[in-house]
Structures are given as C-alpha cells and as structure tokens.
Design a protein around this motif. Structure first.
Motif, mmCIF file in Angstrom:
data_model
loop_
_atom_site.group_PDB
_atom_site.id
_atom_site.type_symbol
_atom_site.label_atom_id
_atom_site.label_comp_id
_atom_site.label_asym_id
_atom_site.label_seq_id
_atom_site.Cartn_x
_atom_site.Cartn_y
_atom_site.Cartn_z
ATOM 1 N N SER A 204 0.822 -1.204 0.000
ATOM 2 C CA SER A 204 0.000 0.000 0.000
ATOM 3 C C SER A 204 0.864 1.265 0.000
ATOM 4 C CB SER A 204 -0.914 0.007 1.235
ATOM 5 O OG SER A 204 -1.564 1.254 1.397
ATOM 6 N N GLN A 205 0.295 2.352 -0.537
ATOM 7 C CA GLN A 205 0.939 3.661 -0.439
ATOM 8 C C GLN A 205 0.845 4.232 0.962
ATOM 9 O OE1 GLN A 205 -1.588 5.152 -3.904
ATOM 10 N NE2 GLN A 205 0.242 6.407 -4.169
ATOM 11 N N ARG A 206 -0.024 3.673 1.789
ATOM 12 C CA ARG A 206 -0.377 4.274 3.070
ATOM 13 C C ARG A 206 0.200 3.575 4.298
ATOM 14 N NH1 ARG A 206 -2.485 9.450 3.128
ATOM 15 N NH2 ARG A 206 -4.121 9.712 1.579
#
Length: 662
Positions: A637-639
C-alpha cells in the motif's frame, strides 16, 4: 447634423467647420468617458465593499496573502511592483480598492504599465464577481497577448510536469515540479502533437550559487535563506536539461480544465513572472508554489498541497492530484511518460538477447563492423543492436570510442541508415491515472503511485539490556532502502528529519535525530563500459552511540564512497568505506567499512542485511564496534507497511513496527 457626428461628404467648408466643432467638443468627450469610468469604478468599489470581497479566499490566493497574528495578512511576494497600493502587501482591502481604481484608469496609447496589462488574472476574477459595466477601458496589452497566444498558438490547456529526484543538485533532491502551458492543437493521444516541445514551461526555483553544498543548501533552505522567482522557458529546454544531460525521467499530467479556468491560470502566471518569494526547502518550494497556481481553479477550501501538515513535497502534489475532481470529472485527463536517454538505453538493452549483448561489448572494445557482419543477424536484430550502440554513444561521450576521431561511430551510423526502421511504440508512453487497464510495457509506475512522503511509525521492541519497550518515529520525508520500489530511484535512501524516541520501564529518551540521510547504490543497468558509477552515503544528526546505553548521545556526520553491483529491479550488493566525526570522541575520525545486500521481492516485500565495523583511528584496531542489521518490510500500500528489524550494537534489539504514510 450634430457637430460631433460623422460627416458624409468631404466638402472643404464642412471639413473646416467639423474640425473646429471636434476641437470644441473633444474635452467633453474625454470628460464624459472619464466620468463614465469613474461611475463604473464607484459601482465596483461599492459592490466589493458590500460583499467584503477583500476577505474572499480567491482574492487572497491571487495576491498570495498568508494569515498573520490577530487576523492580519501579509503577502508572500516581496517585489513592490506586484502591489498597486503602498500598503498592499499587508492590507487586502487597500490592495483591492487600488486594483479596482487602476482597472478604470484612462488608456495612454500602448500603455503596457496599465493595471489590466499587468494583472489580467485580477481583472478576470473581478469581472466574474462584480456587476457588468460598460466604462471599462480596453488597453492593447501586447506583452500579455503574446504570453497567452492567439489563434493557433493560443494556450488552451495546462499540464503539471514532474522531474525525478536528482542527487547531484541539492535543490532537486526530492524531484521538481513545473507548469507546462500547451498551445491549441496539443494532444496526448497517439499520433498527436504529444511532446509539444515549443510549449512554454513555468518554473519556480532558486538561482543556486555555484558550488553550494547539499548540506549548506538544506540548512539555508530550511531557514529561508534564499529568494526564488517564477521564470519561463520552452519545454524543449527542460526536456534536454532533464532527459539528456541529467538523465531524469519526466511525467506530464495534463489537466482537464474548462477554457476559462485555463485562461485564469495563464493570466496569473503572467502576473508572477520575476516576482520574488522567500524559498523554504520544505515549504515555499516548487511544489507548494506551483500547486498554489492550480489551486486558483479548484473549489474554495480544496487544495493540491496537503493543508494538514505545514510542509509540501513534490510527491504530495501528485499523490493528491490523482484523486482530485473538478467540473464533475477527474482533474487529470492523461499522464504521459518521457523517459530519459539513459532509461531508453536500459529498456533497449533489456530487450537484447545474450548474443546481441556479447556483440555489443566486443564492438565497444574494438569498433570493427566485421564483427557484426560475421554474426549474420537478421535485419531486425542488427537494427536493435545498432540502436543500442548509437544510444550508448550519445550518453557516454567520454568513452574512447567516439572519442578517437570516431571512425567506428561514423561507420556504425552509415550501416544503421541502410537498415529498415524498427517498429517501436510511439514515445512518450501514455498511462491511465485511475486503474491500470492500459498498462504500457516499458513504462515505470507513475509518480502518483509512490508512497505518501511523511511517515509515522510505532514499534514494540525488546532490548537485551533494557528489556521490553516501545518506540515512536516521525520522518518528514521521503523513503529508505526498504521502501516500496515504486516511482523512486531504486536502491536509494533520501530522508530528512527522521526522529526516533524510545520508552522503557523507567526511561524515555531520544534514540536518534537524522537531519539528513542520503544513500545512492548505483547498480548499472547495462554493464557497458563507462556506465558504472560510484555509490555513496551521507548522514548527519544526533544519536545514542549504542543500543545498551541511555545517556550516551552524540552529534555526528558520516559518509563515504563505495561500489555496488546487482540486478536492476531485484537486488543490490554493496560495499562502502565511510568516515565519521562525532562529538563523543571530540572530533576524532572513525573509519567504518560497510557491506550489505538489498532485495526487492516485488512491490510488497523487501529485505536487507548489512554489517559494519566502526574503528576510531586513534585507538587500537580491535577497539571498534560491530554494527549488524537485518530487516524486512511487508506491504504494497501507499499508506502503510509492517516491518521487522534486528540490530546488534553493543547489545541486541528486535522490534516490530507499523508505519503509516501521509
């Protein structure tokens, strides 16, 4: 017939009488026009006052006001010519009143200094917000007219350009953002005028003094020690500088704007050219100032820069850009990839088979075309090989092939010209923003797919000497060696203001404060002569000089060169020889040989190992410390991601961490 009406015949007597009458009535005409303009100006002034127009966010954006104490404002622009009132930098109301008054000033010939010529974006906004009037003068603004273009050269669309980070230039460590103003007829679709190299690019940046060191630039930039301005050039100049000289990939994000929205941005960029701002490395930088221009057309309260945090990085802009909607549509219409020459060479090299690669290396060692002739390659395979060699020669200008009067290179070009052109995908390559339905072979992940730049991390840990504990971590930016290998230089680290605080049963302490940490492991993409570059590491800050102690902190600076090898996109092994100065040893130099291995097992999993021996040169060789480190990251994920790490430095410590990116 009235004296000031148009005459129908060229009768001498009537001409004389008419001329005298015109002279007699001309002051009245001027007075009537001036009176009409004054009345219209008063209408606008009254309407602006009644609606408190000077308090509108859009007006504050146009003049770049920032809030100050007790409800006051101050413009971020320092150039006095940007203001029409002596106190316009500090008073939004006074500047608005002066602007309205100046818009109705009589025109004096070709008066480029007229407010309508200097501040066309202010005029466009006032005309949208205030009642329609008929007495507004119409000066001929040649400079602004040339800027916005006319007919086939009229600017009708806007793009944001992202340039990859460039570790050799401290002002571009985190990448660069600029605007591209596209003329009518520009199309990002295959077969269209996709690059539009003669388009105008608008750039915000510092004219960096020659020889300025990265640490000096970051230090002064954090404290507002530079002035920066908006400037412009042909996009061709940026394409050559970034793609051919600095070998940086470019990404173009074309925005889906209505014509009046594009016109407002074009008008405001004209107003900003040459105007001075204080530059801040993490605040008033290229990303923040470029986003401020685009924010003019977004709904009030919406912004491309992240208002939650008081700093802005280039990736912030593109992370938010992809999820922004305007006019009921995605703000981004299309994304276009412009590979650097080095990226093109790496892609072409990857497509060669082993026999072609061997031939390329043999020819570079001894440029003799008989080597290629005797190989009896097909026309397509030979063309692919020759294209790689020619691309290589355009980059490696110091390698002794071209470089000896270039007889081999001349023959190579003549032989390639005799072969048919290869079928190749049109460059640049297009990709979608939302969804990957049109993934394009050879194009890396676009910038907006990168991790969000700021990290918050919490960890549970076990220390052999101090027992169980916890750690909290904050990193302003950007990425480390184990971060997702997406839209960033692979096998590299670039972080700033990385703070770690640990808590054990009865102690809370600052474990480390990395002011800056930069690592570049340059794994050659082709292995061709001259493509192998030095690797290196630089780190400075404060840290506890061991995992067992609680009160042994020291300020330090360390770094050094080395070499790396590996497989691009997969793994890298490296060796570095570092020097270190720290306050604990009163500035005595320590040497640290370091070796390690980084593996990326796809986007979702990375691992790393390293071993180092730190030896204070003024002490015996066996008095140093071993520093061992092993870690892994899980998460695509980017998060967020999850990490597990083990370290040995005086004692052992293991920790499990959850990181969130924003």
């Amino acid at each position: 017939m009235a004296l000031c009406s148009r005459m129908k015949k060229a009768d001498p007597v009537r001409l004389l009488i008419g001329g005298l009458g015109l002279i007699a009535c001309w002051p009245g005409v001027v007075l009537a026009q001036a009176t009409g303009s004054a009345v219209d100006s008063e209408v606008w002034q009254a309407a602006a006052e009644a609606s408190a127009l000077h308090e509108r966010p859009r007006w504050h954006q146009l003049v770049h006001y920032s809030p100050r104490l007790a409800g006051s404002v101050r413009s971020d622009i320092h150039s006095p010519e940007f203001f029409l009132h002596p106190d316009g930098a500090n008073s939004s109301q006074a500047e608005l009143q002066a602007t309205i008054e100046a818009m109705f000033e009589p025109v004096n010939g070709l008066d480029e200094s007229h407010a309508q010529c200097r501040f066309p974006a202010r005029l466009l906004w006032l005309q949208q917000e205030l009642p329609q009037v008929t007495g507004l003068p119409t000066p001929e603004c040649i400079g602004y007219g040339n800027w916005r273009g006319e007919g086939g050269s009229e600017i009708t669309s806007i793009s944001l350009i992202s340039a990859d980070g460039y570790l050799r230039n401290p002002s571009s460590l985190y990448g660069h953002v600029l605007l591209k103003l596209n003329e009518r007829g520009y199309s990002p679709d295959p077969g269209g005028n996709r690059q539009n190299l003669l388009a105008t690019s608008v750039n915000f940046g510092v004219d960096l003094p020659s020889g300025e060191s990265p640490l000096m630039f970051i230090g002064r930039g954090m404290l507002g020690g530079y002035q920066a301005v908006f400037s412009h050039a042909r996009f061709h100049q940026n394409s050559v500088l970034y793609g051919e000289y600095q070998q940086r990939d470019l990404w173009e994000y074309r925005l889906d704007l209505e014509p009046e929205q594009a016109a407002l941005i074009v008008a405001h960029t004209w107003e900003l050219l040459g105007k001075e701002f204080t530059y801040y490395f993490t605040g008033s930088n290229c990303a923040y100032r470029t986003a401020a221009v685009i924010n003019l057309v977004l709904p009030e309260g919406q912004s491309l820069d992240n208002r939650i945090k008081p700093w802005t990085m280039p990736h912030d802009i593109f992370n938010h850009l992809a999820g922004t909607q305007l006019n009921g549509r995605d703000l981004v219409e299309s994304v276009i990839y412009y590979p650097s020459r080095e990226s093109e060479l790496a892609a072409d090299w990857a497509n060669l088979n082993p026999a072609q690669r061997t031939l390329a290396q043999r020819w570079l060692a001894e440029p003799d075309l008989t080597l290629i002739s005797e190989a009896a390659l097909s026309d397509a395979d030979e063309a692919a090989l020759l294209d790689v060699l020619l691309a290589y020669s355009s980059i490696q200008t110091e390698y002794p092939l071209a470089w000896n009067g270039a007889p081999g290179l001349t023959e190579l070009m003549a032989r390639r010209a005799a072969l048919p052109s290869r079928a190749a995908p049109a460059q640049p390559l297009s990709v979608q923003v939302n969804g990957e339905a049109r993934a394009v072979p050879g194009a890396p992940a676009p910038v907006h797919r990168a991790n969000y730049p700021t990290l918050l991390e919490t960890s549970g840990l076990w220390n052999q000497e101090q027992g169980p504990g916890a750690m909290a971590r904050f990193r302003l930016s950007y990425y480390d060696l184990l971060a997702r290998p997406v839209a960033r230089p692979e096998f590299s680290e670039l972080s700033m203001l990385d703070v770690k605080v640990t808590a054990f049963e009865d102690t809370v302490q600052l474990r480390s404060l990395d002011l800056v940490s930069v690592t570049a492991l340059n794994v050659p993409a082709t292995g061709l002569p001259g493509t192998r570059a030095w690797s290196g590491r630089l780190r400075a800050g404060y840290e506890q000089t061991g995992l067992a102690c609680t009160d042994c902190g020291a300020w330090f600076a360390e770094g050094g060169p080395g070499m790396a090898l590996g497989r691009p996109g997969n793994w890298a092994a490296y060796g570095l020889l570092e020097g270190r100065l720290d306050s604990e040893t009163d500035g005595v130099l320590s040497l640290t040989p370091r070796t390690g291995l980084i593996n990326h097992w796809g986007i979702g999993f990375s691992s790393g190992l390293s071993a180092a021996y730190r030896w204070p040169v003024a002490q015996a060789a066996d008095s140093g410390d071993w520093l061992l480190d092993a870690g892994m990251r899980v998460g695509s994920s980017q998060r967020w991601d999850v990490r597990l790490r083990w370290q040995h430095w005086d004692t052992q410590e293991a920790r499990l961490s959850l990181g969130t990116y924003w």
